[in-house]
Design a protein around this motif. Structure first.
Motif, mmCIF file in Angstrom:
data_model
loop_
_atom_site.group_PDB
_atom_site.id
_atom_site.type_symbol
_atom_site.label_atom_id
_atom_site.label_comp_id
_atom_site.label_asym_id
_atom_site.label_seq_id
_atom_site.Cartn_x
_atom_site.Cartn_y
_atom_site.Cartn_z
ATOM 1 N N VAL A 60 -3.273 1.654 18.832
ATOM 2 C CA VAL A 60 -2.569 0.480 18.278
ATOM 3 C C VAL A 60 -3.454 -0.208 17.240
ATOM 4 O O VAL A 60 -2.981 -0.589 16.155
ATOM 5 C CB VAL A 60 -2.181 -0.503 19.413
ATOM 6 N N VAL A 61 -4.732 -0.361 17.567
ATOM 7 C CA VAL A 61 -5.667 -0.993 16.628
ATOM 8 C C VAL A 61 -5.711 -0.214 15.310
ATOM 9 O O VAL A 61 -5.648 -0.794 14.213
ATOM 10 C CB VAL A 61 -7.076 -1.089 17.252
ATOM 11 N N LYS A 62 -5.775 1.103 15.408
ATOM 12 C CA LYS A 62 -5.837 1.948 14.210
ATOM 13 C C LYS A 62 -4.553 1.820 13.386
ATOM 14 O O LYS A 62 -4.592 1.712 12.154
ATOM 15 C CB LYS A 62 -6.058 3.411 14.619
ATOM 16 N N ALA A 63 -3.408 1.809 14.060
ATOM 17 C CA ALA A 63 -2.125 1.688 13.349
ATOM 18 C C ALA A 63 -2.032 0.359 12.607
ATOM 19 O O ALA A 63 -1.545 0.291 11.464
ATOM 20 C CB ALA A 63 -0.974 1.821 14.354
ATOM 21 N N ILE A 64 -2.507 -0.706 13.251
ATOM 22 C CA ILE A 64 -2.497 -2.031 12.611
ATOM 23 C C ILE A 64 -3.400 -2.025 11.378
ATOM 24 O O ILE A 64 -3.018 -2.514 10.301
ATOM 25 C CB ILE A 64 -2.953 -3.111 13.612
ATOM 26 N N GLN A 65 -4.587 -1.452 11.534
ATOM 27 C CA GLN A 65 -5.542 -1.424 10.413
ATOM 28 C C GLN A 65 -4.980 -0.650 9.225
ATOM 29 O O GLN A 65 -5.071 -1.084 8.076
ATOM 30 C CB GLN A 65 -6.863 -0.802 10.875
ATOM 31 N N GLN A 66 -4.374 0.495 9.505
ATOM 32 C CA GLN A 66 -3.827 1.313 8.418
ATOM 33 C C GLN A 66 -2.653 0.629 7.745
ATOM 34 O O GLN A 66 -2.526 0.643 6.521
ATOM 35 C CB GLN A 66 -3.408 2.686 8.972
ATOM 36 N N GLN A 67 -1.765 0.017 8.553
ATOM 37 C CA GLN A 67 -0.595 -0.638 7.974
ATOM 38 C C GLN A 67 -0.991 -1.870 7.164
ATOM 39 O O GLN A 67 -0.368 -2.189 6.136
ATOM 40 C CB GLN A 67 0.395 -1.016 9.088
ATOM 41 N N LEU A 71 1.240 -2.835 3.664
ATOM 42 C CA LEU A 71 2.257 -3.897 3.565
ATOM 43 C C LEU A 71 2.269 -4.675 4.873
ATOM 44 O O LEU A 71 2.469 -4.095 5.941
ATOM 45 C CB LEU A 71 3.629 -3.260 3.323
ATOM 46 N N LEU A 72 2.032 -5.975 4.811
ATOM 47 C CA LEU A 72 2.002 -6.786 6.031
ATOM 48 C C LEU A 72 3.410 -7.135 6.499
ATOM 49 O O LEU A 72 3.727 -7.076 7.680
ATOM 50 C CB LEU A 72 1.221 -8.082 5.787
ATOM 51 N N HIS A 73 4.248 -7.513 5.552
ATOM 52 C CA HIS A 73 5.595 -7.961 5.927
ATOM 53 C C HIS A 73 6.565 -7.680 4.800
ATOM 54 O O HIS A 73 6.199 -7.748 3.622
ATOM 55 C CB HIS A 73 5.583 -9.476 6.220
ATOM 56 N N CYS A 282 6.297 -5.468 9.525
ATOM 57 C CA CYS A 282 5.649 -4.151 9.348
ATOM 58 C C CYS A 282 4.503 -3.925 10.339
ATOM 59 O O CYS A 282 4.382 -2.846 10.936
ATOM 60 C CB CYS A 282 5.134 -4.011 7.918
ATOM 61 N N ILE A 283 3.636 -4.924 10.503
ATOM 62 C CA ILE A 283 2.509 -4.782 11.425
ATOM 63 C C ILE A 283 3.021 -4.593 12.860
ATOM 64 O O ILE A 283 2.542 -3.745 13.609
ATOM 65 C CB ILE A 283 1.590 -6.020 11.357
ATOM 66 N N ALA A 284 4.022 -5.400 13.226
ATOM 67 C CA ALA A 284 4.555 -5.316 14.590
ATOM 68 C C ALA A 284 5.217 -3.964 14.834
ATOM 69 O O ALA A 284 5.057 -3.366 15.908
ATOM 70 C CB ALA A 284 5.559 -6.447 14.809
ATOM 71 N N CYS A 285 5.960 -3.471 13.866
ATOM 72 C CA CYS A 285 6.611 -2.164 14.038
ATOM 73 C C CYS A 285 5.580 -1.037 14.118
ATOM 74 O O CYS A 285 5.725 -0.111 14.924
ATOM 75 C CB CYS A 285 7.590 -1.901 12.891
#
Length: 394
Positions: A60-67, A71-73, A282-285
């Protein structure tokens, strides 16, 4: 800053609408959190079950960092691949439903209440919910929560809600009429004390809704995403809901909620009927997609079954040892309640002193909802701490 300095800052500047434990938490990893003084705490109620795959899961941490680099939102005026992918992942694991994304369980339940009403006949305006339920703190969700102490200070509340005892088929049938738009329940009541619905009760709800055109709404905010040993709690029963709500574990620690509905029911929500500015962020998804993948890849649903059985066996051992304190143990998977014979707040406080975080609900029910990747060694450690605490209960 020191712990007491942080607490004093809160007292001066933060509204005091939460009962907070006297610890300042600085980081978390897996089933453990760490406070400002460096103390390591075994957390078996992580984020009120939000951190259902453990604190700061690396995927999850990695996915957040990459996203975050991309694009944040993006507002819902446009399409994003992320939101579509997440909806498909959930639909494939549920009943082929379509998704509306929001930010929390309460917001998902508000959407469900609106959808039930707009997708049924105009004369249907009532909702049936059950005593002891918890559906959120927003006005509609709070009114759906059939615990008078939650909404007494805010009277008058939203009209049209009828409350019945949980798992009582006769009471349900007696309260039901042609004006009911939806029956909303949790397959397992969480805050109500970890009570599991019977198959007979779930079938009765389904039959009443089928006969009248009302919607069966399942609040799976706590029971969803594998915690009970199935992807969703309803899958333990031979029923399929019309509408289902999710949150908590869904985002792996990031705020996101979802309402799913059968396509023919979901079709009533057209542009202008409902929305959420941050919904489908985007971050949440990205975090939620990583969460779903982690649950699959690491066999967390199977672990929920296995570790749930292990925990119940150990807790029943404590019940035998402390029959003067523990009445019984109940639940499914890793959603476990320990019914005490007297209030449990002091037990929770003593456990925290010894490095174990659990919860007490309804004054007399200890609640265990560990991360779904909890290990047998971590459960054994928790049982050992609880044993030491119970030994000194007078």
């Amino acid at each position: 800053m020191e712990t007491q300095e942080v607490i004093e800052m809160f007292n001066q500047y933060v509204i005091g609408n939460y009962s907070r434990l006297p610890r300042v938490i600085t980081k978390g990893k897996g089933s453990y959190i760490y406070d400002l003084e460096g103390k390591k705490i075994l957390d078996l109620f992580p984020g009120w079950a939000v951190s259902g795959i453990g604190h700061c899961h690396p995927k999850v941490v990695k996915a957040i960092q990459q996203q975050a680099k991309l694009l944040l939102h993006m507002d819902n005026t446009f399409y994003t691949e992320l939101q579509g992918n997440l909806a498909k992942l959930l639909s494939d694991r549920a009943f082929g439903g379509k998704c509306f994304f929001c930010n929390s369980g309460a917001e998902a339940n508000e959407a469900a209440l609106k959808l039930a009403r707009i997708s049924t006949e105009k004369k249907k305006y009532k909702y049936i919910t059950t005593f002891g339920s918890f559906h959120g703190r927003t006005f509609g969700a709070m009114t759906a929560t059939a615990q008078p102490k939650k909404f007494e200070p805010f009277q008058p509340v939203v009209p049209g809600f009828v409350y019945v005892p949980f798992d009582d088929v006769d009471a349900l049938k007696k309260a039901f009429d042609d004006e009911v738009a939806g029956i909303m329940i949790e397959p397992i009541q969480g805050e109500g004390g970890v009570h599991v619905a019977s198959a007979e009760y779930m079938r009765a709800i389904r039959e009443l809704c089928d006969q009248s055109g009302a919607r069966m709404i399942l609040d799976e905010v706590q029971t969803g995403m594998g915690r009970t040993g199935k992807w969703f709690g309803y899958q333990h029963f031979d029923v399929v809901p019309d509408i289902m709500t999710l949150s908590k574990t869904l985002g792996g620690g990031v705020a996101i909620g979802a309402m799913m509905a059968k396509p023919e029911v979901a079709a009533s929500l057209v542009p202008g009927t409902h929305a959420s500015t941050f919904g489908g962020n985007c971050i949440a998804c990205a975090a939620a997609i990583a969460t779903v993948e982690a649950i699959d890849e690491e066999g967390m649903i199977e672990n929920s079954v296995k570790m749930g059985q292990h925990a119940v066996e150990k807790l029943n051992g404590l019940k035998g040892k402390y029959s003067n304190i523990i009445e019984h143990v109940r639940g499914k998977g890793l959603m476990i309640g320990i019914q005490l014979k007297s209030p449990g707040a002091e037990i929770v406080a003593k456990c925290l002193e010894k490095g174990l975080r659990i919860n007490c609900t309804q004054d007399t029910v200890l609640r265990f909802m560990p991360a779904m990747n909890v290990t047998a060694a971590e459960i054994d450690k928790a049982i050992s701490i609880l044993d030491k605490v119970l030994k000194n209960v007078k």
